[in-house]
Motif scaffolding. Structure first.
Motif, mmCIF file in Angstrom:
data_model
loop_
_atom_site.group_PDB
_atom_site.id
_atom_site.type_symbol
_atom_site.label_atom_id
_atom_site.label_comp_id
_atom_site.label_asym_id
_atom_site.label_seq_id
_atom_site.Cartn_x
_atom_site.Cartn_y
_atom_site.Cartn_z
ATOM 1 N N LEU A 375 14.498 8.665 -5.479
ATOM 2 C CA LEU A 375 13.089 8.260 -5.470
ATOM 3 C C LEU A 375 12.489 8.343 -6.869
ATOM 4 O O LEU A 375 12.749 9.299 -7.608
ATOM 5 N N PRO A 376 11.663 7.379 -7.247
ATOM 6 C CA PRO A 376 10.830 7.567 -8.436
ATOM 7 C C PRO A 376 9.791 8.635 -8.142
ATOM 8 O O PRO A 376 9.398 8.832 -6.982
ATOM 9 N N VAL A 377 9.351 9.357 -9.164
ATOM 10 C CA VAL A 377 8.407 10.445 -8.960
ATOM 11 C C VAL A 377 7.102 10.159 -9.685
ATOM 12 O O VAL A 377 7.081 9.543 -10.747
ATOM 13 N N VAL A 378 6.017 10.603 -9.082
ATOM 14 C CA VAL A 378 4.690 10.590 -9.706
ATOM 15 C C VAL A 378 4.322 12.057 -9.868
ATOM 16 O O VAL A 378 4.151 12.768 -8.872
ATOM 17 N N VAL A 379 4.211 12.527 -11.117
ATOM 18 C CA VAL A 379 4.078 13.964 -11.353
ATOM 19 C C VAL A 379 2.797 14.298 -12.102
ATOM 20 O O VAL A 379 2.267 13.482 -12.864
ATOM 21 N N ALA A 380 2.319 15.516 -11.885
ATOM 22 C CA ALA A 380 1.166 16.033 -12.621
ATOM 23 C C ALA A 380 1.530 16.168 -14.099
ATOM 24 O O ALA A 380 2.695 16.309 -14.475
ATOM 25 N N ASP A 381 0.504 16.135 -14.934
ATOM 26 C CA ASP A 381 0.712 16.225 -16.380
ATOM 27 C C ASP A 381 0.887 17.695 -16.780
ATOM 28 O O ASP A 381 0.026 18.310 -17.397
ATOM 29 N N ARG A 386 6.396 16.703 -17.289
ATOM 30 C CA ARG A 386 6.314 15.614 -18.264
ATOM 31 C C ARG A 386 7.596 15.519 -19.085
ATOM 32 O O ARG A 386 8.110 14.432 -19.332
ATOM 33 N N ARG A 387 8.107 16.672 -19.526
ATOM 34 C CA ARG A 387 9.321 16.671 -20.350
ATOM 35 C C ARG A 387 10.471 16.002 -19.615
ATOM 36 O O ARG A 387 11.204 15.182 -20.182
ATOM 37 N N PHE A 388 10.645 16.331 -18.339
ATOM 38 C CA PHE A 388 11.752 15.767 -17.572
ATOM 39 C C PHE A 388 11.566 14.268 -17.342
ATOM 40 O O PHE A 388 12.506 13.485 -17.524
ATOM 41 N N VAL A 389 10.374 13.867 -16.936
ATOM 42 C CA VAL A 389 10.131 12.450 -16.632
ATOM 43 C C VAL A 389 10.231 11.596 -17.891
ATOM 44 O O VAL A 389 10.842 10.518 -17.884
ATOM 45 N N ASP A 390 9.669 12.055 -18.989
ATOM 46 C CA ASP A 390 9.747 11.290 -20.236
ATOM 47 C C ASP A 390 11.183 11.175 -20.733
ATOM 48 O O ASP A 390 11.598 10.125 -21.242
#
Length: 479
Positions: A375-381, A386-390
């Motif tokens: 799944l794509p994730v929508v995460v809090a800042d 952020r480090r993982f998603v970026d």
């Protein structure tokens, strides 16, 4: 706690004799269970404290104060140790002052009727609440030691692996008595949490206990780089070993009777977001429900244990915004079934609120569970999210404080889910880098570095002539 289970089973899988000493609900009977090579010793919570329990809590607290006071003469935190020494003297004076009364009162209190009468008067007095408040810190930090340390001692471990600060005083006491190795596993940043029920005095003692007892440990483990760096800097210790919260990929996921869409009766073209984990305060879930007002046709499901007050507020918010038919609350599943269950959703939403430093640094199970499920994730800042998603381009970072921003991020993720969704090759790469097998290797490397050998390793490494090494993990919940 899935982290406790994974670590225990990994050690058992590698020929350690593993016992988990943990708590069960009050009113239950003590129990021993065995699963996947791990023996679980469940000791029930006790709601009603006897005078001897209070005395035991204060003795445990006094032991930690003594250890803290000793650091006046060594270590980098001499000023804090000086304050602890002053507290030690004050505590000792209070105990000595109460001793004559206790000696006189003990025979009188053998009368059950008189004891009940005095207890009622005591609870109604103006002194009761302040005393209870002052006892919160020793109770919170030492109740596990009072109730469970003797069981740990009976097991005669070679290493005690203490999960969370509430078990660390028990671990330190057992380690000192048995000359066992002590490992502290910090699941979060204990001194910067959002525990609303704790008093300022208790929070101050949480900081003092950790600053004191962390120096009694042979090693420290934590869940992410940010917390590891903070602990190393704050306490002037060797940087803790990072063992991430990660699902087990070695044996794949357990099959489930129905995936989330089938469970909810939703068609394949119905947009569906999922939240995995505890439905409780400061998770941003009421904002996610409000966001549905800006997301026509989108459904939101939660999968996990629900705190009744948060559940009630979510339902009230859903009704007020006219989206009650698009909110679904699903009971928790065994951790090895979660990924297979959620993989038919469109997006995983992780809206944890930035209310404390521990949350800002968090790296929750649900992040890797969601990505490994495809799944794509929508995460809090937040820092680690952020480090993982970026770094891995598997989702969108949102402003978790506003319903409109959450809605916009979910809409974008659903619109671009095909490009954001990790491919099979990307999932394999992420599992190799972040999966539990990689975390297990770090855990075993640490044990080996400490000279702790399993039954499957060199026999001359055992402490006893005939008995294998025993690893005892202490934890507050029987999962």
């Amino acid at each position: 706690d899935s982290r406790v289970i994974r670590e225990a089973e990994s050690l058992a899988h590698n020929a350690f004799d593993v016992h988990v000493v943990c708590r069960t609900p009050s009113g239950s009977e003590p129990r021993i269970d065995r699963a996947n090579g791990v023996t679980y010793h469940g000791l029930p919570h006790v709601d009603r404290e006897l005078p001897r329990d209070t005395a035991a809590l204060l003795r445990a607290d006094l032991r930690t104060r003594v250890v803290s006071a000793r650091r006046i003469f060594r270590g980098p935190r001499r000023r804090a140790s000086l304050a602890s020494a002053a507290g030690l003297l004050a505590g000792a004076a209070a105990i000595l002052a109460a001793a004559p009364f206790a000696l006189v009162a003990a025979p009188v209190l053998r009368s059950r009727r008189l004891r009940k009468s005095l207890e009622r008067r005591w609870r109604r007095s103006g002194l009761y609440a302040p005393v209870v408040t002052r006892l919160q810190a020793p109770r919170y930090l030492n109740d596990f030691a009072n109730r469970c340390a003797n069981r740990v001692i009976e097991l005669a471990p070679d290493v005690v692996h203490a999960h969370d600060l509430i078990t660390l005083s028990a671990g330190a006491s057992v380690s000192a008595q048995l000359d066992a190795r002590l490992i502290y596993d910090a699941h979060e940043l204990e001194t910067h949490t959002n525990y609303h029920s704790l008093t300022a005095q208790t929070k101050a003692w949480i900081a003092r206990y950790e600053a004191t007892l962390i120096h009694e440990c042979d090693a420290v483990i934590t869940v992410c780089d940010s917390i590891a760096d903070w602990l190393a800097d704050a306490y002037d210790i060797r940087r803790p070993v990072v063992v991430m919260n990660s699902p087990l990929a070695r044996n794949g996921t357990s099959p489930v009777a129905a995936d989330i869409r089938t469970h909810l009766g939703l068609s394949g073209d119905t947009p569906l977001g999922v939240y995995v984990g505890s439905v409780t305060v400061d998770r941003g879930l009421e904002l996610c429900v409000e966001a549905l007002r800006h997301l026509p046709g989108v459904h939101l499901a939660t999968v996990g244990w629900r705190y009744s007050e948060t559940e009630a507020r979510m339902k009230e918010t859903a009704a007020a915004n006219g989206v009650a038919d698009r909110l679904h609350l699903i009971d928790p599943l065994p951790s090895n079934e979660v990924m297979a269950f959620i993989q038919s959703a469109d997006v995983s939403v992780i809206p944890i609120q930035n209310v404390c430093l521990s949350y800002y640094f968090c790296f929750p199970n649900k992040l890797l569970e969601s990505v490994f499920a495809g799944l794509p994730v929508v995460v809090a800042d937040l820092a680690e999210l952020r480090r993982f998603v970026d770094a891995n381009d598997v989702g969108i970072v949102m402003d978790e404080r506003r319903a409109e921003s959450i809605a916009a991020a979910i809409a974008e993720a659903i619109a671009h889910r095909d490009s954001l969704k990790p491919t099979a090759d990307e999932i394999a790469r992420l599992q190799e880098a972040y999966g539990w097998e990689a975390q297990e290797a770090r855990l075993l490397d640490l044990y080996n570095a400490l000279g702790i050998k399993s039954r499957g390793q060199s026999p001359d490494a055992t402490r006893g002539a005939e008995s294998p090494d025993s690893n005892v993990i202490v934890e507050r919940e029987l999962a």
